[in-house]
Structures are given as structure tokens and as C-alpha cells.
Design an enzyme around this catalytic site. Structure first.
Site, mmCIF file in Angstrom:
data_model
loop_
_atom_site.group_PDB
_atom_site.id
_atom_site.type_symbol
_atom_site.label_atom_id
_atom_site.label_comp_id
_atom_site.label_asym_id
_atom_site.label_seq_id
_atom_site.Cartn_x
_atom_site.Cartn_y
_atom_site.Cartn_z
ATOM 1 N N LYS A 188 -27.535 -100.303 -8.442
ATOM 2 C CA LYS A 188 -27.637 -100.240 -6.819
ATOM 3 C C LYS A 188 -26.814 -98.959 -6.715
ATOM 4 O O LYS A 188 -25.831 -98.354 -7.229
ATOM 5 C CB LYS A 188 -26.616 -101.363 -6.323
ATOM 6 C CG LYS A 188 -26.933 -102.738 -6.961
ATOM 7 C CD LYS A 188 -25.946 -103.857 -6.348
ATOM 8 C CE LYS A 188 -25.868 -105.128 -7.078
ATOM 9 N NZ LYS A 188 -25.455 -105.092 -8.590
ATOM 10 N N HIS B 210 -27.012 -101.141 -1.767
ATOM 11 C CA HIS B 210 -25.737 -102.035 -1.945
ATOM 12 C C HIS B 210 -25.420 -102.499 -0.844
ATOM 13 O O HIS B 210 -25.001 -103.854 -0.760
ATOM 14 C CB HIS B 210 -24.683 -101.265 -2.784
ATOM 15 C CG HIS B 210 -23.967 -102.260 -3.570
ATOM 16 N ND1 HIS B 210 -23.290 -101.677 -4.637
ATOM 17 C CD2 HIS B 210 -23.464 -103.270 -3.592
ATOM 18 C CE1 HIS B 210 -22.486 -102.693 -5.279
ATOM 19 N NE2 HIS B 210 -22.633 -103.892 -4.681
ATOM 20 N N TYR C 279 -19.780 -100.003 -10.152
ATOM 21 C CA TYR C 279 -19.294 -100.715 -11.295
ATOM 22 C C TYR C 279 -18.712 -99.837 -12.232
ATOM 23 O O TYR C 279 -17.874 -100.273 -13.177
ATOM 24 C CB TYR C 279 -20.155 -101.788 -11.571
ATOM 25 C CG TYR C 279 -20.566 -102.804 -10.731
ATOM 26 C CD1 TYR C 279 -20.139 -102.903 -9.555
ATOM 27 C CD2 TYR C 279 -21.575 -103.651 -11.040
ATOM 28 C CE1 TYR C 279 -20.690 -103.848 -8.742
ATOM 29 C CE2 TYR C 279 -21.942 -104.551 -10.083
ATOM 30 C CZ TYR C 279 -21.613 -104.912 -9.029
ATOM 31 O OH TYR C 279 -22.329 -105.733 -8.207
ATOM 32 N N ASP D 258 -27.436 -107.333 -14.270
ATOM 33 C CA ASP D 258 -27.144 -106.515 -13.156
ATOM 34 C C ASP D 258 -25.850 -105.920 -13.253
ATOM 35 O O ASP D 258 -24.785 -106.276 -13.250
ATOM 36 C CB ASP D 258 -26.977 -107.820 -12.012
ATOM 37 C CG ASP D 258 -26.772 -107.339 -10.464
ATOM 38 O OD1 ASP D 258 -27.828 -107.376 -10.015
ATOM 39 O OD2 ASP D 258 -25.601 -107.018 -10.304
#
Length: 286
Positions: free
Chosen positions: A79, A112, A54, A49
Site C-alpha cells: 500500500k 492505504h 509497515y 499483505d
């Protein structure tokens, strides 16, 4: 060919099977991501994930390619973020993720945060889902009222809703709402980021002694038995092994009832309803 070969799966509304334990790479340093994902895949993980915010999609993709594991056997979630929340924006953002990951398709694409024009973005994901660029689509951070509103509005209902869920924030109404719409619940921070001394919490520790398991394993197994997918984060090999080694025991009804008493009914990680947080999300740049 991994440390743990036993895994349980949840079947999404469209028939796709999703592993019930995965590795989350939130806040994982870019220079450590590839190595950690490779270690997780070697250990037996098949769900990874990530997210555009990120900033480690590229490293996740490299690890997948270097692992030697067939692409079809690895479930990849990512996301999209607010600046891309529109019909066209969601499609462009998905193309960026595909390019960064170096993949032909994404197993699960999530929106998200349910803020801004997330319905417009959802329409874009619906199109991509029909075209096969995303094998499944879903939401993240939706409370029961939001997920119900989305389901009553869109053409294709979310297949997953990824939210914070652990023994201290159990979200029973959210789970009930998701299940009523055929949505699979998924938990981020299933170990509460270690807050409230979860790893030594007396109830979890005492239950764990019966099965030869740690408090963390009990907390993860508790969510699994509620039908919740979990994506604990770790960059330590022993924790990677421990977090996935939860399919050889089953908590009793009495155990589940004891853990139910731990719920404090709210998050201590992030207050999604705080106007200051809403403003932060809308202005966050990555």
C-alpha cells in the site's frame, strides 16, 4: 509442500485469483518479519499483505525469494501512503515498493487511506495497472459512500477494498456496495485484535464445538462464507496453522444468523471519521 494444501480463492474483476486467507504483517517487528513470512509460506499461505508504512517490505521480499516457491504462486499486496498521493507520486511510490520487495510486479497495490488527493493517486495506479507493474489495484479503509464515489469517478474501478471486518463490526452495507460494483471485500483485523474477548466469545465458542474448531476459526470462516478475504496476523506457528485450517467445515445458516447478532455497528480499533484521526494520518511520517 505445506501444512495445509486446501485453499479457496476469490476471482477479481479482471480474472485474477486471490487466496481467501493470507498473512498480514502490520506491526510485525522488522527483525521477525522474514522468519514469520517464511513460516507462513511453509504452512501453506500464498497471500502476504504489507504496506510502505509497515517498514517491512524488504523483509517480505527476502522471505519470498528464500522460500523457493515460484513467484507466480505468491500473491503480494502492499500500500502507498498520503505523501505520494498524486498522479506522479503514486508511480514513484510503486517503484519504491518494487525495489524494496525486490519484485518485478506487485499483485495488488492499495491506496492505504481515502484522504488527500487519492483520486490523483488512483489515476497513477491506473497507468501502472495498464503497464503491468501492478496486476490489480484497490482501495483500503473506504466506507460505502467513499467506495461508491470512487467507482462513479474513475475509469478502472477498484478490484479490492480492504477494511476492518469481523463479527463485532460486520459492515453489511459496505459489502453490498462493493459487490454491486464488482469489488472483492477484504478484512483487516478479522479477529478484532482479540478485543471483546473474541477468542472465548460464547457464541463463537459454542458454534466451534460442533465442528471441532476454535472461536477464531469460526470468526474467520464466517467472513469467508460472506465472500470476504481475511488476513489475520500472527507470529506463532500454531496460530498460523489454525488460521488457515478453515476450509474443511461450513457454518450453517443458523450459525451465520447467530453471529449476525454480535454486530455492534462500529469499530473499537480506530474511528476513521474522527477529525483527530484524519489530522494524525495527514501528519504521520514513516
Amino acid at each position: 509442500m505445506g501444512y495445509i494444501i486446501k485453499m479457496e480463492f476469490k476471482t477479481l474483476a479482471n480474472g485474477i485469483k486471490m487466496p481467501m486467507v493470507g498473512l498480514g504483517v502490520f506491526k510485525m517487528p522488522v527483525d521477525k518479519t522474514k522468519e514469520c513470512v517464511l513460516a507462513a509460506l511453509k504452512t501453506g499461505y500464498r497471500l502476504i499483505d504489507t504496506a510502505q508504512t509497515y517498514k517491512n517490505e524488504k523483509e517480505v521480499g527476502k522471505a519470498i525469494r528464500e522460500s523457493g516457491i515460484p513467484r507466480k504462486d505468491i500473491f503480494v499486496t502492499t500500500k502507498i501512503w498520503l505523501p505520494d498521493y498524486s498522479f506522479e507520486g503514486a508511480q514513484k511510490a510503486t517503484k519504491r515498493s518494487l525495489d524494496a520487495l525486490g519484485l518485478d510486479y506487485i499483485d495488488l497495490m492499495l491506496i492505504h487511506q481515502p484522504m488527500g488527493d487519492y483520486i490523483g493517486a488512483w489515476r497513477g495506479l491506473e497507468k501502472l495497472y495498464k503497464e503491468g507493474a501492478c496486476k490489480a489495484i484497490g482501495m483500503s479503509n473506504c466506507f460505502p459512500n467513499i467506495i461508491a464515489d470512487i467507482c462513479e469517478t474513475v475509469n478502472i474501478k477498484p478490484m479490492v477494498n480492504q477494511v476492518e471486518m469481523h463479527p463485532f463490526f460486520q459492515q453489511e452495507l459496505n459489502i453490498e456496495t462493493m459487490k454491486s460494483y464488482g469489488i472483492v471485500p477484504e478484512a483487516w483485523a478479522p479477529l478484532n485484535e482479540g478485543k471483546r474477548n473474541l477468542f472465548r466469545q460464547p457464541i463463537l465458542t459454542e458454534i466451534g464445538k460442533k465442528y471441532g474448531k476454535t472461536a477464531a476459526q469460526v470468526a474467520l470462516r464466517w467472513n469467508i462464507q460472506r465472500g470476504v478475504i481475511v488476513i489475520p496476523k500472527s507470529d506463532q506457528e500454531y496460530q498460523l496453522k489454525e488460521n488457515i485450517d478453515i476450509f474443511d467445515f461450513k457454518l450453517s445458516d443458523e450459525d451465520m444468523k447467530k453471529i449476525a447478532t454480535m454486530d455492534i455497528g462500529h469499530s473499537e480499533i480506530v474511528d476513521l471519521l474522527n477529525p483527530k484521526f484524519i489530522k494524525y494520518v495527514h501528519n504521520f511520517k514513516y
